[in-house]
Motif scaffolding. Sequence first.
Motif, PDB file in Angstrom:
ATOM      1  N   ALA A  22       0.682  -1.266   0.003  1.00 30.70           N
ATOM      2  CA  ALA A  22      -0.066  -0.045   0.240  1.00 30.70           C
ATOM      3  C   ALA A  22       0.889   1.254  -0.023  1.00 30.70           C
ATOM      4  CB  ALA A  22      -1.086  -0.080   1.074  1.00 30.70           C
ATOM      5  N   GLU A  23       2.038   1.253   0.597  1.00 33.30           N
ATOM      6  CA  GLU A  23       2.873   2.293   0.819  1.00 33.30           C
ATOM      7  C   GLU A  23       3.702   2.346  -0.809  1.00 33.30           C
ATOM      8  OE1 GLU A  23       6.347   3.891   3.398  1.00 33.30           O
ATOM      9  OE2 GLU A  23       4.827   2.649   4.388  1.00 33.30           O
ATOM     10  N   ALA A  24       3.391   3.566  -1.286  1.00 35.96           N
ATOM     11  CA  ALA A  24       4.180   3.930  -2.552  1.00 35.96           C
ATOM     12  C   ALA A  24       5.631   3.774  -2.408  1.00 35.96           C
ATOM     13  CB  ALA A  24       3.592   5.252  -3.160  1.00 35.96           C
ATOM     14  N   PRO A  25       6.237   3.353  -3.821  1.00 35.72           N
ATOM     15  CA  PRO A  25       7.788   3.300  -3.638  1.00 35.72           C
ATOM     16  C   PRO A  25       8.275   4.849  -3.366  1.00 35.72           C
ATOM     17  CG  PRO A  25       7.015   3.026  -5.800  1.00 35.72           C
ATOM     18  CD  PRO A  25       5.859   3.010  -4.922  1.00 35.72           C
ATOM     19  N   LEU A  26       9.496   4.773  -2.655  1.00 33.72           N
ATOM     20  CA  LEU A  26      10.175   6.134  -2.407  1.00 33.72           C
ATOM     21  C   LEU A  26      10.305   6.999  -3.823  1.00 33.72           C
ATOM     22  CD1 LEU A  26      12.989   5.552   0.127  1.00 33.72           C
ATOM     23  CD2 LEU A  26      10.917   6.743   0.550  1.00 33.72           C
ATOM     24  N   LYS A  27      10.198   7.861  -3.870  1.00 34.31           N
ATOM     25  CA  LYS A  27      10.109   8.989  -4.993  1.00 34.31           C
ATOM     26  C   LYS A  27      11.131  10.119  -4.480  1.00 34.31           C
ATOM     27  CE  LYS A  27       7.700  10.548  -8.953  1.00 34.31           C
ATOM     28  NZ  LYS A  27       6.462  10.647  -9.739  1.00 34.31           N
ATOM     29  N   TRP A  37      18.316  14.765 -10.909  1.00 40.62           N
ATOM     30  CA  TRP A  37      18.058  13.387 -11.368  1.00 40.62           C
ATOM     31  C   TRP A  37      17.006  13.147 -10.272  1.00 40.62           C
ATOM     32  CZ3 TRP A  37      21.183   9.412 -13.532  1.00 40.62           C
ATOM     33  CH2 TRP A  37      22.463   9.552 -14.081  1.00 40.62           C
ATOM     34  N   LEU A  38      16.150  11.942 -10.925  1.00 45.02           N
ATOM     35  CA  LEU A  38      15.011  11.432 -10.160  1.00 45.02           C
ATOM     36  C   LEU A  38      15.154  10.102 -10.159  1.00 45.02           C
ATOM     37  CD1 LEU A  38      11.999  11.781  -9.449  1.00 45.02           C
ATOM     38  CD2 LEU A  38      11.484  11.091 -11.756  1.00 45.02           C
ATOM     39  N   LYS A  39      14.575   9.703  -8.868  1.00 46.38           N
ATOM     40  CA  LYS A  39      14.638   8.025  -8.439  1.00 46.38           C
ATOM     41  C   LYS A  39      13.390   7.618  -8.070  1.00 46.38           C
ATOM     42  CE  LYS A  39      17.130   3.957  -6.708  1.00 46.38           C
ATOM     43  NZ  LYS A  39      18.344   3.425  -6.374  1.00 46.38           N
ATOM     44  N   GLU A  40      12.768   6.825  -8.497  1.00 48.89           N
ATOM     45  CA  GLU A  40      11.609   6.301  -8.298  1.00 48.89           C
ATOM     46  C   GLU A  40      11.669   4.675  -7.905  1.00 48.89           C
ATOM     47  OE1 GLU A  40       6.870   6.564  -8.923  1.00 48.89           O
ATOM     48  OE2 GLU A  40       8.269   7.232 -10.411  1.00 48.89           O
ATOM     49  N   GLY A  41      11.530   4.104  -6.772  1.00 43.74           N
ATOM     50  CA  GLY A  41      11.859   2.752  -6.454  1.00 43.74           C
ATOM     51  C   GLY A  41      13.286   2.436  -6.822  1.00 43.74           C
ATOM     52  N   ASP A  42      13.588   1.696  -7.847  1.00 48.26           N
ATOM     53  CA  ASP A  42      14.859   1.478  -8.301  1.00 48.26           C
ATOM     54  C   ASP A  42      15.424   1.997  -9.575  1.00 48.26           C
ATOM     55  OD1 ASP A  42      15.038  -0.461  -5.936  1.00 48.26           O
ATOM     56  OD2 ASP A  42      14.208  -2.227  -7.053  1.00 48.26           O
ATOM     57  N   ILE A  43      14.368   2.875  -9.965  1.00 44.91           N
ATOM     58  CA  ILE A  43      14.938   3.361 -11.251  1.00 44.91           C
ATOM     59  C   ILE A  43      15.265   4.736 -11.110  1.00 44.91           C
ATOM     60  CG2 ILE A  43      13.876   3.909 -13.775  1.00 44.91           C
ATOM     61  CD1 ILE A  43      11.926   1.755 -13.306  1.00 44.91           C
ATOM     62  N   GLU A  44      16.501   5.042 -11.836  1.00 45.29           N
ATOM     63  CA  GLU A  44      17.359   6.609 -11.537  1.00 45.29           C
ATOM     64  C   GLU A  44      16.970   7.141 -13.009  1.00 45.29           C
ATOM     65  OE1 GLU A  44      21.146   6.685 -10.224  1.00 45.29           O
ATOM     66  OE2 GLU A  44      20.489   5.825  -8.357  1.00 45.29           O
ATOM     67  N   ASN A 370      32.976  15.324  -0.242  1.00 45.20           N
ATOM     68  CA  ASN A 370      32.769  15.623  -1.584  1.00 45.20           C
ATOM     69  C   ASN A 370      31.684  14.758  -2.249  1.00 45.20           C
ATOM     70  OD1 ASN A 370      35.388  16.723  -2.082  1.00 45.20           O
ATOM     71  ND2 ASN A 370      36.589  14.573  -1.899  1.00 45.20           N
ATOM     72  N   LYS A 371      31.218  13.675  -1.916  1.00 42.69           N
ATOM     73  CA  LYS A 371      30.234  13.177  -2.360  1.00 42.69           C
ATOM     74  C   LYS A 371      29.635  12.328  -1.214  1.00 42.69           C
ATOM     75  CE  LYS A 371      30.193  13.943  -6.739  1.00 42.69           C
ATOM     76  NZ  LYS A 371      29.053  14.440  -7.792  1.00 42.69           N
ATOM     77  N   GLY A 372      28.307  12.197  -1.329  1.00 41.69           N
ATOM     78  CA  GLY A 372      27.413  11.419  -0.456  1.00 41.69           C
ATOM     79  C   GLY A 372      26.599  10.470  -0.734  1.00 41.69           C
ATOM     80  N   GLU A 373      25.862   9.703   0.193  1.00 41.10           N
ATOM     81  CA  GLU A 373      24.887   8.674  -0.424  1.00 41.10           C
ATOM     82  C   GLU A 373      23.601   8.898   0.593  1.00 41.10           C
ATOM     83  OE1 GLU A 373      28.336   5.074  -0.639  1.00 41.10           O
ATOM     84  OE2 GLU A 373      27.190   5.346   1.111  1.00 41.10           O
ATOM     85  N   VAL A 374      22.482   8.366   0.014  1.00 43.02           N
ATOM     86  CA  VAL A 374      21.390   8.392   0.480  1.00 43.02           C
ATOM     87  C   VAL A 374      20.876   7.005   0.999  1.00 43.02           C
ATOM     88  CG1 VAL A 374      18.837   8.531   0.268  1.00 43.02           C
ATOM     89  CG2 VAL A 374      20.360  10.224  -0.866  1.00 43.02           C
ATOM     90  N   TRP A 375      20.691   6.783   2.424  1.00 40.62           N
ATOM     91  CA  TRP A 375      20.327   5.480   2.950  1.00 40.62           C
ATOM     92  C   TRP A 375      19.029   5.521   3.583  1.00 40.62           C
ATOM     93  CZ3 TRP A 375      24.008   1.175   4.022  1.00 40.62           C
ATOM     94  CH2 TRP A 375      25.334   1.498   3.345  1.00 40.62           C
ATOM     95  N   VAL A 376      18.347   4.129   3.762  1.00 44.28           N
ATOM     96  CA  VAL A 376      17.183   3.927   3.925  1.00 44.28           C
ATOM     97  C   VAL A 376      16.995   2.931   5.046  1.00 44.28           C
ATOM     98  CG1 VAL A 376      14.758   3.364   3.264  1.00 44.28           C
ATOM     99  CG2 VAL A 376      16.067   4.923   1.709  1.00 44.28           C
ATOM    100  N   LYS A 377      16.154   3.077   5.907  1.00 45.09           N
ATOM    101  CA  LYS A 377      15.650   2.201   6.701  1.00 45.09           C
ATOM    102  C   LYS A 377      14.091   1.841   6.639  1.00 45.09           C
ATOM    103  CE  LYS A 377      17.222   1.749  11.286  1.00 45.09           C
ATOM    104  NZ  LYS A 377      18.148   0.356  11.236  1.00 45.09           N
ATOM    105  N   GLU A 378      13.676   0.640   6.912  1.00 45.06           N
ATOM    106  CA  GLU A 378      12.141   0.620   6.753  1.00 45.06           C
ATOM    107  C   GLU A 378      11.399   1.014   8.019  1.00 45.06           C
ATOM    108  OE1 GLU A 378      10.498  -0.145   3.684  1.00 45.06           O
ATOM    109  OE2 GLU A 378      12.440  -0.291   2.728  1.00 45.06           O
ATOM    110  N   SER A 379      12.183   0.872   9.107  1.00 43.84           N
ATOM    111  CA  SER A 379      11.678   1.295  10.493  1.00 43.84           C
ATOM    112  C   SER A 379      12.999   1.439  11.171  1.00 43.84           C
ATOM    113  CB  SER A 379      10.640   0.217  10.878  1.00 43.84           C
ATOM    114  OG  SER A 379      11.565  -1.019  11.162  1.00 43.84           O
TER     115      SER A 379
END
Length: 402
Positions: A22-27, A37-44, A370-379
């Motif tokens: 039910a929860e939409a993929p991250l965008k 850039w755009l990322k939705e789910g696994d697509i950049e 210089n550069k970074g990363e975006v990280w995610v936890k489901e909870s």
Amino acid sequence: MVIRTIIVVLLISLNFSMVASAEAPLKAAFIRNHQLWLKEGDIERQLTVGRNVSYPKWSYDGRFIAYLDGDEKPYLYIYDLKKKENYQPYIVETRNFKWSPVSNQLAYTDDGVLNVTKTKNGQPKGFDNVSLGVSDFEWFPNGKDFIVSSQANLLPTGWQPVHLFKVPVDANLDTSKIKPFYTIQTNPNDLFAIDAVAFKWSSDGNWLSFLAIPTASWSMDSNTLCVLSSVGGDFQVIGKMLEKGDWIKWAPTKNQLAYISGEGRFYVDNKNTTVTDIPTVSEKKVYTPKGYVDLDLDWLSPEEVIVARAKENKEWKLGAVPTMFTSLYVINLKSNEQTQITHPKKNEMDDAPQVVGHKITWYRNTEKHNKGEVWVKESKNGVERLWIKSVDSPATFLTSRK
């Protein structure tokens, strides 16, 4: 009996699958090598070429992303995800632009003039003048008016008060439509300010927070967090903090304000997560333990706040300002239990926590920045995972609207 059991199991599994999906993929919009850039789910997908992009912001419904292109002279652009094109709503240089909370209308300031976009063929395009003499602004939650600040003037007798106004979207420079909302009476020995910025509404729209800003050098070290009722009748001074709008967050479901208090322009000490009810009927509560500093925050739930925390460094006095290596912690406001939920490696830091639905996201970078990363936890108890590599700054997520 066996068949009935199988059916029950299948129904439970189907229901769980529906809830999980039910929860939409991250965008998210993000910047890599100065491009949007755009990322939705696994697509950049790369959206710009040959630009110098900053400050992407999502429109109300997620069809458009407004952004700035340029450094010394930043110009306003819009990317249309439906038509897959970049365009300028009007050739304008600005650093302050905000989408309406109820429509795809964009407001921006240009040399003290507040403007709003018109609509042409479904796109924000062209503009109407709204008001002159504007320092900062924010939409009212109804999308029909603005709260506007006007910087104080310096007279031979001293600084004038800071004035706030309520301005309808269709004012069209007609001063008879613009109404005084509140006057901030200032005093060098008490509340001294020459401007008001970083307006934010509470979740129910009944309260407005903002920072009262003193003169330039002073504002680097100390500003005053204030709240004002939505009808301009109840004004309260909350506390001192830096000019960091991201360090002020309203609770998701009640009139409670979390912010990082403390004076001093360097992040080495005296930066404390503080929470207070609005209107203030009890003492403010500080949650940062002694020996630590908190340098960003977001609400995880009505009873939990996520903070980016590091050990303080009171020993530093001269030379290059030391890097504060932050990790994310969850604070339970009721029990005061505080749990570390991310564990960056040596010389890495986690900051810019953002809660998107039930997911926790953050920006992980290194001492060199210089550069970074975006990280995610489901909870908060989930497994952290890398979501976007090689980004210039924290991502901007599309969040659901009420």
